[in-house]
Design a protein around this motif. Structure first.
Motif, short mmCIF file in Angstrom:
data_model
loop_
_atom_site.label_atom_id
_atom_site.label_comp_id
_atom_site.label_asym_id
_atom_site.label_seq_id
_atom_site.Cartn_x
_atom_site.Cartn_y
_atom_site.Cartn_z
N PRO A 34 -7.18 -9.78 21.40
CA PRO A 34 -8.22 -9.54 20.18
C PRO A 34 -8.10 -11.20 19.25
O PRO A 34 -6.93 -11.57 19.60
CB PRO A 34 -7.40 -8.94 19.57
CG PRO A 34 -5.73 -8.66 19.80
CD PRO A 34 -5.38 -9.10 21.07
N VAL A 35 -9.38 -11.33 19.20
CA VAL A 35 -9.48 -13.00 18.60
C VAL A 35 -10.16 -12.16 17.09
O VAL A 35 -11.27 -12.00 16.97
CB VAL A 35 -10.78 -13.20 19.20
CG1 VAL A 35 -11.29 -14.72 18.42
CG2 VAL A 35 -10.17 -13.75 20.51
N GLU A 36 -9.50 -12.82 15.99
CA GLU A 36 -10.42 -12.74 14.75
C GLU A 36 -11.83 -13.25 14.29
O GLU A 36 -11.88 -14.03 14.35
CB GLU A 36 -9.28 -13.24 13.34
CG GLU A 36 -9.94 -12.49 11.82
CD GLU A 36 -8.97 -12.66 11.56
OE1 GLU A 36 -9.33 -14.00 10.17
OE2 GLU A 36 -7.10 -13.48 10.97
N ASN A 37 -12.25 -11.93 13.81
CA ASN A 37 -13.86 -12.93 13.02
C ASN A 37 -13.97 -12.95 12.13
O ASN A 37 -15.07 -14.26 11.89
CB ASN A 37 -14.60 -11.59 14.16
CG ASN A 37 -14.95 -11.38 15.24
OD1 ASN A 37 -14.75 -12.68 16.26
ND2 ASN A 37 -15.34 -11.08 15.73
N PHE A 38 -13.93 -11.84 11.21
CA PHE A 38 -13.98 -12.23 9.81
C PHE A 38 -12.98 -11.10 9.32
O PHE A 38 -12.53 -10.41 10.09
CB PHE A 38 -15.31 -11.63 9.56
CG PHE A 38 -16.09 -10.35 9.68
CD1 PHE A 38 -15.61 -9.16 8.39
CD2 PHE A 38 -16.70 -10.34 11.49
CE1 PHE A 38 -16.21 -7.65 9.13
CE2 PHE A 38 -16.78 -9.06 11.40
CZ PHE A 38 -16.96 -8.24 11.14
N LYS A 39 -13.00 -11.43 7.26
CA LYS A 39 -12.11 -10.33 6.64
C LYS A 39 -13.40 -9.54 5.91
O LYS A 39 -13.90 -10.39 5.44
CB LYS A 39 -11.17 -11.17 5.94
CG LYS A 39 -9.96 -11.78 7.12
CD LYS A 39 -9.14 -12.74 6.31
CE LYS A 39 -7.70 -13.25 7.81
NZ LYS A 39 -6.76 -14.49 6.81
N VAL A 40 -12.35 -8.29 5.11
CA VAL A 40 -13.57 -8.18 4.38
C VAL A 40 -12.68 -7.57 3.31
O VAL A 40 -11.23 -7.47 3.53
CB VAL A 40 -14.21 -6.88 4.11
CG1 VAL A 40 -15.33 -7.54 5.72
CG2 VAL A 40 -13.78 -5.92 5.75
N VAL A 67 -12.47 2.47 3.48
CA VAL A 67 -13.86 2.77 3.32
C VAL A 67 -13.70 0.80 3.13
O VAL A 67 -13.14 0.48 2.47
CB VAL A 67 -13.96 3.10 2.58
CG1 VAL A 67 -15.46 2.70 1.22
CG2 VAL A 67 -14.22 4.68 2.00
N VAL A 68 -14.64 0.49 3.41
CA VAL A 68 -15.38 -1.50 3.79
C VAL A 68 -16.04 -1.23 2.50
O VAL A 68 -17.85 -0.20 3.26
CB VAL A 68 -14.84 -1.97 4.84
CG1 VAL A 68 -13.55 -2.15 4.40
CG2 VAL A 68 -16.36 -1.52 5.83
#
Length: 115
Positions: A34-40, A67-68
């Motif tokens: 797994p490679v991190e793409n973005f955070k929310v 929920v995001v």
């Protein structure tokens, strides 16, 4: 009518991951990592008693709902880093309404003890 949540409810930062192939130089094999793409920011959802019974019937009792804010990039993601653990996305329900302030609901299941 769409639900509206307080911005203060979104108190947890979650990371979204995709799988990429990485070659192992020692063995010559290719591994998927797994490679991190973005955070929310995310808000955990609490289930009602009826929703818990339904989850047990659907074999989803060990899952978590979050929920995001609506984000089209989520549809391409495979994993979620949540509460220092790695989860796989079982269900993604995007907000299809036309307007501001939409929310996406995800059902996730833990696949790894620590991220």
């Amino acid at each position: 009518m769409a639900k509206h949540y307080l911005y203060s409810d979104f108190s947890l930062k979650v990371q979204f991951y995709q799988e990429n192939s990485v070659d192992d130089e020692n063995t010559g094999t290719t591994n998927r990592v797994p490679v991190e793409n973005f955070k929310v920011w995310a808000k955990p959802l609490k289930r009602t008693r009826f929703q818990n019974i339904t989850a047990i019937g659907a074999n989803l009792q060990d899952t978590v709902d979050i929920v995001v804010k609506h984000d089209d990039r989520i549809a391409e993601q495979i994993y979620v880093g949540y509460d220092n653990k790695l989860f796989t996305i079982l269900s993604y329900v995007p907000d299809d309404s036309w307007g501001f302030g939409g929310y996406d609901t995800l059902t996730i299941k833990q696949i790894q003890k620590e991220a």
